[in-house]
Design an enzyme around this catalytic site. Structure first.
Site, PDB file in Angstrom:
ATOM      1  N   ASP A 152      -8.530  39.545  18.503  1.00 21.19           N
ATOM      2  CA  ASP A 152      -7.484  38.674  17.993  1.00 21.19           C
ATOM      3  C   ASP A 152      -6.168  39.237  18.501  1.00 21.19           C
ATOM      4  OD1 ASP A 152      -7.061  36.500  15.526  1.00 21.19           O
ATOM      5  OD2 ASP A 152      -5.349  37.812  15.857  1.00 21.19           O
ATOM      6  N   SER A 177      -2.606  33.417  21.610  1.00 21.48           N
ATOM      7  CA  SER A 177      -3.784  34.034  21.022  1.00 21.48           C
ATOM      8  C   SER A 177      -4.693  34.639  22.083  1.00 21.48           C
ATOM      9  CB  SER A 177      -4.579  33.005  20.208  1.00 21.48           C
ATOM     10  OG  SER A 177      -3.814  32.531  19.126  1.00 21.48           O
ATOM     11  N   ASP A 219     -12.421  34.966   8.208  1.00 20.69           N
ATOM     12  CA  ASP A 219     -11.095  34.560   7.732  1.00 20.69           C
ATOM     13  C   ASP A 219     -10.545  33.311   8.412  1.00 20.69           C
ATOM     14  OD1 ASP A 219     -10.611  35.577  10.250  1.00 20.69           O
ATOM     15  OD2 ASP A 219      -9.003  36.935   9.648  1.00 20.69           O
ATOM     16  N   HIS A 220     -11.077  32.943   9.575  1.00 22.95           N
ATOM     17  CA  HIS A 220     -10.491  31.853  10.352  1.00 22.95           C
ATOM     18  C   HIS A 220     -11.061  30.478  10.001  1.00 22.95           C
ATOM     19  CE1 HIS A 220      -8.304  34.642  12.793  1.00 22.95           C
ATOM     20  NE2 HIS A 220      -8.034  33.766  13.735  1.00 22.95           N
ATOM     21  N   ARG A 228       3.537  32.763  14.616  1.00 21.76           N
ATOM     22  CA  ARG A 228       3.432  31.920  15.803  1.00 21.76           C
ATOM     23  C   ARG A 228       3.741  30.484  15.399  1.00 21.76           C
ATOM     24  NH1 ARG A 228      -1.293  34.216  19.144  1.00 21.76           N
ATOM     25  NH2 ARG A 228       0.292  35.761  19.657  1.00 21.76           N
ATOM     26  N   ARG A 243      -7.753  34.254  22.430  1.00 20.10           N
ATOM     27  CA  ARG A 243      -9.005  33.495  22.540  1.00 20.10           C
ATOM     28  C   ARG A 243      -9.522  33.428  23.983  1.00 20.10           C
ATOM     29  NH1 ARG A 243      -5.929  28.218  20.335  1.00 20.10           N
ATOM     30  NH2 ARG A 243      -5.602  29.756  18.716  1.00 20.10           N
TER      31      ARG A 243
END
Length: 804
Positions: free
Chosen positions: A194, A686, A129-130, A477, A688
Site C-alpha cells: 500500500d 496508490s 480494511d479496504h 489523497r 496498486r
C-alpha cells in the site's frame, strides 16, 4: 549536497511548556508486555552489517536513512565493488517484515502461491480494511461487508493459515494504524502493499510501499532491489501552537515539493522540532510523504516513540531500541550530508488546506476563504470526514472531541454530515471507554467501521451525484472521483481539528482561528484551540479480541486455499510469456517485437486513472474482470476525450473508436503487442500493481513517459513491461495512435553491453520514419525480469533451480 550540523536525534530534547499544554501526555496505565521476539529488530546483526559498509565507505558520516538501508544490505561486502552513490546504485536488501491489505493481498498471495514455497521467509500480516463500504454506520456496514466479501476473506484467511501469516479480520482496523500499534520498530525495514506504508516511519523506521510482486521478493527471501534514494533533510525548529498540527507540517511541505518533488528520495526529519511531536503525529507526517512521491519518511528515535512502544505493550522493543540508540544507530551522524535541506519553523506554521483534486495545492487557512471565492465555488460544505490511516489516532480523536465538547456546551451541532473513522479496534474501544465516541455522536457524528471507507472510495453516497460540491476531510489523497465516484466532488485536505470546526459552520470561508459562529440565541461563539492527549491515561483497551490473529502462527501446509470454482472475484494467475522465448513469435530477437501504439495519454494519469478503485475493488483477485477498467478515466491526447481510443487496424465489422479497454482487447485478440505514450509523473498515487498487471494482461510491452512515479515504474518492470523516459520531452507529441515503434539497442543492453542505450524507431501511419533517444532505469537484475517475462517468472526459475 548539504551537511546538516543542527541538533541531532540523540539530543532527546524536552518538550516546551507550550507544547505540553497543546498536547497533554498523562501518566498512563502500564499493561503487561507481550512477546516481542518476532517484532524486535536484530540490532546486533544490523550494527555488524552497518560497520562493514561504513568501513568500505571510508567512515563518512551517515544519515539515519542510510544507516537503516545499509544495515539491511543482503551482502555488505558487495558494496566494495563500486561503493554506493545515491540516485544511481541499486541496493539488494533483506526487509524484515511484509504487511498487506485485503485488496492488494489477493494478487500478492496469488503470485506468492505460484512461486511454490511452503512458508514465508519473513513474518507477514494481512489486514482486512479496504473492502468495508461505508453506508449506515459501523456495525451494519461491517456485517454487510463480511457477507458480500465472504469468498475473498475466506481465500485470504485460508492462505494465511497455509503459509503462517497473521490474519487481521474485518473490523480490526486500518493496516497502517495496526502496523504502528503492533509491528513497527525503530530501525526496522518493512515493505507493505500500500502506498501509505510509510506511516510506520513515525516509529523511526523505513517502511516502503510496494506492489505485490515486490512483496513476493521479501516473502520468498529473494533480495529486494531499490535504487539508493537521495536523502532530503527536513529541519524542524520551533513548536506548533494554536490550531497547527503535525498534519499541517506535511500539507505545507506538499505545497513546497509538489507531487513529484520526493520521487526517488527519502524525507528524513531532524532538529529540535521533531521532539515536540507525538509518535502518532510523526506517523501522520510520514504517511503523507507518499503524496510528494517520496520513497518513505523517517525520524530519529524520540522519547515519544519510547512512550508509545511502552503504551502498546512493546516494552522489550523500547529497551532494545534504547540500547541501539546509545550506540548511535537510531539517529543521523553529526555532519551527515543531505542532498537538500528544507527548513520549517513550526512556530510560524498555520493550518493549511490542500486541494481540490491534487494533494499539493496548499493554501494557508487564513487565505482559504478568499481563494475559494476567487475560484467561484459555492461557500458551502456538503460533508466533513475525519479519520483514515492518516489521522485516526487517539490523539487525533481526543483533539476533535475537545472541540465537540466546546460546541455541545454552547448548544451547537454540525451543519453537515460528519463522519468519523477510528483507526483500529483498539482506538475504537478506547474512545468508547473514555466517552470520546459519545461526545462526537452528541454533536452529530456518525461513527464508521474501523476501515478505510470513504478515503479509498468505499462510500455509498446517495446525495450530490453529478453535482459540484465540496467536502473537507483529514484524508491523504483527493484525486477526482476517488471518494464518492463523483468527478465534481472537490475534496479539500486538512487536519481533523480544522475539518471538525468547519463542520459546525458548513462554509468554506469559515476560519476557526478568527471567526465566530452565531448561537441559537444570537450570541457569538468562538472555538478555543483544541487540546488532545498523546496516550490514554488509563492505557489502551484492546476491544474485541476475536478480530485479532494468533501471534506468529506456524504454517499449516495441509490447508486448502479456498477459491470457489467459477468465481468472479478470484482466479489463479497464468504466467506471462516472455517476448524473447522460443515460440514467442518475435522475429526481432532480443529487441521487443514491433509495437502498435494504443494511445497517447494526456496530463495527470494516476493509478486511480489506470485502475480505478471504488466498486472495482471487488475484482482485485480476478485479473480478467478488473482489466475491464483499464484507463477508463484517462484522457486521449488526440481528441481530448475520456476513455476513447482509436483502432486504425479494425475490420469492417468494428467501429473506428471504442473504450480504451475495448481497443486493448482487440489488440490482444489479434496477438498485436502494443505500446503506450504517457505524460509527466505517470502512475502517481496508490501502489496498486493492477495498474501494471492490466496493460500487461492485454499485451502491453512498452510504456514511454515524460516521467514516471517510483512505485509504478517498478511495478511495470516486475510485470515485464519496459518503461522508457523521453530524453527530449517534446518527443511525446510526435508519436500517436496507430504508429509503430521498435526498440533499437535493447539487445545490447540485455547482452550486458556497458553503457548501452535504447532508441525508438517510429514508423508513422503515413510512412514517415524517424528515431528518438530515450533513457532507461533498468538494472541488471531488472533486465533478467524483462527477459523472463516477469519478475515472478525469474524468481520461480531460481527457486526451481535451487531445489532441483
Amino acid at each position: 549536497m548539504i551537511a546538516a550540523t543542527a541538533l541531532r536525534g540523540r539530543c532527546l530534547a524536552r518538550r516546551t511548556p507550550a507544547a505540553a499544554a497543546a498536547r497533554r501526555t498523562l501518566a498512563t496505565h502500564a499493561p503487561p508486555d507481550k512477546d516481542c521476539a518476532s517484532i524486535t529488530p536484530p540490532y546486533a546483526r544490523l550494527l555488524e552489517k552497518l560497520a562493514v559498509v561504513r568501513k568500505i565507505l571510508g567512515g563518512r558520516p551517515l544519515t539515519l536513512a542510510e544507516k537503516i538501508l545499509y544495515s539491511h544490505i543482503a551482502d555488505p561486502e558487495s558494496v566494495a565493488r563500486g561503493g554506493i552513490k545515491r540516485g544511481e546504485t541499486y541496493l539488494q536488501l533483506h526487509p524484515e517484515r511484509v504487511a498487506m491489505q485485503d485488496a492488494s493481498a489477493q494478487m500478492a498471495l496469488l503470485q506468492f502461491m505460484s512461486a511454490g514455497m511452503a512458508r514465508c521467509a519473513v513474518p507477514a500480516s494481512i489486514h482486512c480494511d479496504h473492502l468495508i463500504q461505508a453506508v449506515d454506520g459501523a456495525e451494519s456496514d461491517l456485517e454487510r461487508s463480511i457477507v458480500t466479501n465472504k469468498e475473498v476473506f475466506d481465500f485470504l484467511e485460508s492462505a494465511a493459515r497455509k503459509y503462517g501469516i497473521e490474519f487481521w479480520k474485518p473490523g480490526s482496523g486500518i493496516i497502517h494504524q495496526i502496523v504502528l500499534e503492533n509491528y513497527a520498530a525503530p530501525g526496522m525495514l518493512m515493505l507493505g502493499t500500500d502506498s501509505h506504508t510509510p506511516n510506520a516511519g513515525g516509529l523511526g523506521m523505513l517502511a516502503i510501499g510496494v506492489g505485490g510482486a515486490d512483496a513476493v521478493d521479501a516473502l520468498t527471501g529473494t533480495p529486494w532491489e531499490l535504487k539508493a534514494p537521495q536523502i532530503v533533510g527536513v529541519h524542524l525548529t520551533g513548536e506548533l501552537n494554536g490550531w497547527a498540527t503535525p498534519k499541517d507540517v506535511i500539507l505545507h511541505l506538499a505545497g513546497k515539493l509538489t507531487v513529484r518533488g520526493g520521487t526517488g528520495r527519502i524525507l528524513e526529519y531532524f532538529g529540535p522540532g521533531v521532539f515536540n511531536q507525538s509518535c502518532t503525529g510523526l506517523a501522520t507526517i510520514a504517511n503523507m510523504g507518499a503524496e510528494v512521491g517520496a520513497t518513505t519518511s523517517t525520524f530519529p528515535y524520540t522519547p515519544s516513540m519510547r512512550g508509545y512502544l511502552q503504551a502498546t505493550r512493546r516494552g522489550p522493543v523500547a529497551r532494545a531500541a534504547d540500547e541501539a540508540a546509545a550506540k548511535g544507530f537510531l539517529a543521523a551522524d553529526e555532519g551527515a550530508v543531505y542532498d537538500e535541506v528544507i527548513e520549517i519553523n513550526l512556530s510560524e506554521l498555520e493550518p493549511t488546506i490542500n486541494g481540490p483534486f491534487t494533494p499539493d495545492l496548499a493554501t494557508p487557512l487564513s487565505k482559504f476563504g478568499t481563494f475559494a471565492k476567487e475560484q467561484g465555488w459555492k461557500d458551502e460544505l456538503s460533508a466533513a470526514l475525519i479519520g483514515s490511516c492518516t489521522n485516526s489516532s487517539y490523539e487525533d480523536m481526543t483533539r476533535v472531541a475537545d472541540l465537540a465538547r466546546q460546541a455541545k456546551a454552547a448548544g451547537l451541532t454540525t451543519k453537515v454530515p460528519f463522519l468519523c473513522t477510528p483507526g483500529s479496534e483498539q482506538i475504537r474501544a478506547t474512545m468508547e471507554r473514555d466517552r470520546v465516541t459519545e461526545v462526537l455522536q452528541d454533536v452529530g457524528a456518525t461513527v464508521l467501521a474501523n476501515a478505510c471507507g470513504p478515503c479509498i472510495g468505499q462510500w455509498k453516497r446517495d446525495d450530490k451525484k453529478g453535482e459540484e460540491n465540496a467536502i473537507l476531510t483529514s484524508f491523504n489523497r483527493n484525486f477526482k472521483s476517488r471518494n464518492d465516484g463523483n468527478s465534481q466532488t472537490m475534496n479539500f485536505l486538512a487536519s481533523p481539528t480544522v475539518v471538525t470546526a468547519m463542520a459546525f459552520s458548513g462554509k468554506l470561508s469559515f476560519n476557526p482561528m478568527t471567526d465566530s459562529l452565531t448561537l441559537p440565541n444570537g450570541a457569538p461563539f468562538k472555538f478555543t484551540p483544541p487540546v488532545g492527549q498523546d496516550l490514554p491515561s488509563a492505557g489502551f483497551t484492546p476491544g474485541r479480541e476475536a478480530f485479532y490473529p494468533e501471534p506468529v502462527p506456524e504454517p499449516q501446509p495441509d490447508t486448502q486455499v479456498v477459491i470457489k470454482p467459477g468465481s468472479q472475484r478470484l482466479e489463479l494467475l497464468e504466467p506471462f510469456t516472455s517476448h524473447f522465448s522460443e515460440g514467442s513469435g518475435n522475429p526481432r530477437g532480443l529487441e521487443l517485437p514491433s509495437l502498435k501504439v494504443l494511445m497517447r495519454v494526456r496530463g495527470k494519469c494516476t493509478t486511480d486513472h489506470i485502475s480505478a478503485a471504488g466498486p472495482w475493488l471487488k475484482y482485485k483477485g480476478h485479473l480478467t474482470n478488473i482489466s475491464e477498467n483499464l484507463l477508463i478515466t484517462a484522457i486521449n491526447d488526440e481528441g481530448g476525450e475520456v476513455n476513447v481510443a482509436f483502432d486504425h487496424d479494425r475490420d469492417a465489422s468494428q467501429s473506428e473508436t471504442d473504450t480504451i479497454p475495448g481497443v486493448a482487447k482487440r489488440f490482444k485478440a489479434r496477438s498485436q503487442p502494443w505500446a503506450l505514450i504517457v505524460d509527466e509523473n505517470y502512475g502517481e498515487g496508490s501502489a496498486r500493481e493492477h495498474a501494471a498487471l492490466q496493460p500487461r494482461f492485454y499485451g502491453c510491452a512498452l510504456i514511454v513517459a515524460r516521467s514516471f512515479a517510483r512505485i509504478h515504474e517498478t511495478n511495470l518492470k516486475k510485470q515485464g513491461i519496459l518503461p522508457l523516459w523521453f530524453a527530449d520531452k517534446n518527443d511525446y507529441s510526435r508519436i500517436g495512435a496507430g504508429d509503430v515503434v521498435e526498440t533499437i539497442g535493447l539487445a545490447d543492453l540485455l547482452n550486458g553491453a556497458p553503457d548501452a542505450s535504447i532508441k525508438l524507431r517510429v514508423i508513422k501511419r503515413n510512412g514517415d520514419v524517424f528515431e528518438i533517444p530515450t533513457r532507461h532505469t533498468m538494472s541488471s537484475d531488472q533486465l533478467k525480469w524483462l527477459r523472463a517475462g516477469s519478475a515472478l517468472n525469474y524468481i520461480r526459475s531460481q527457486i526451481q533451480q535451487s531445489t532441483a
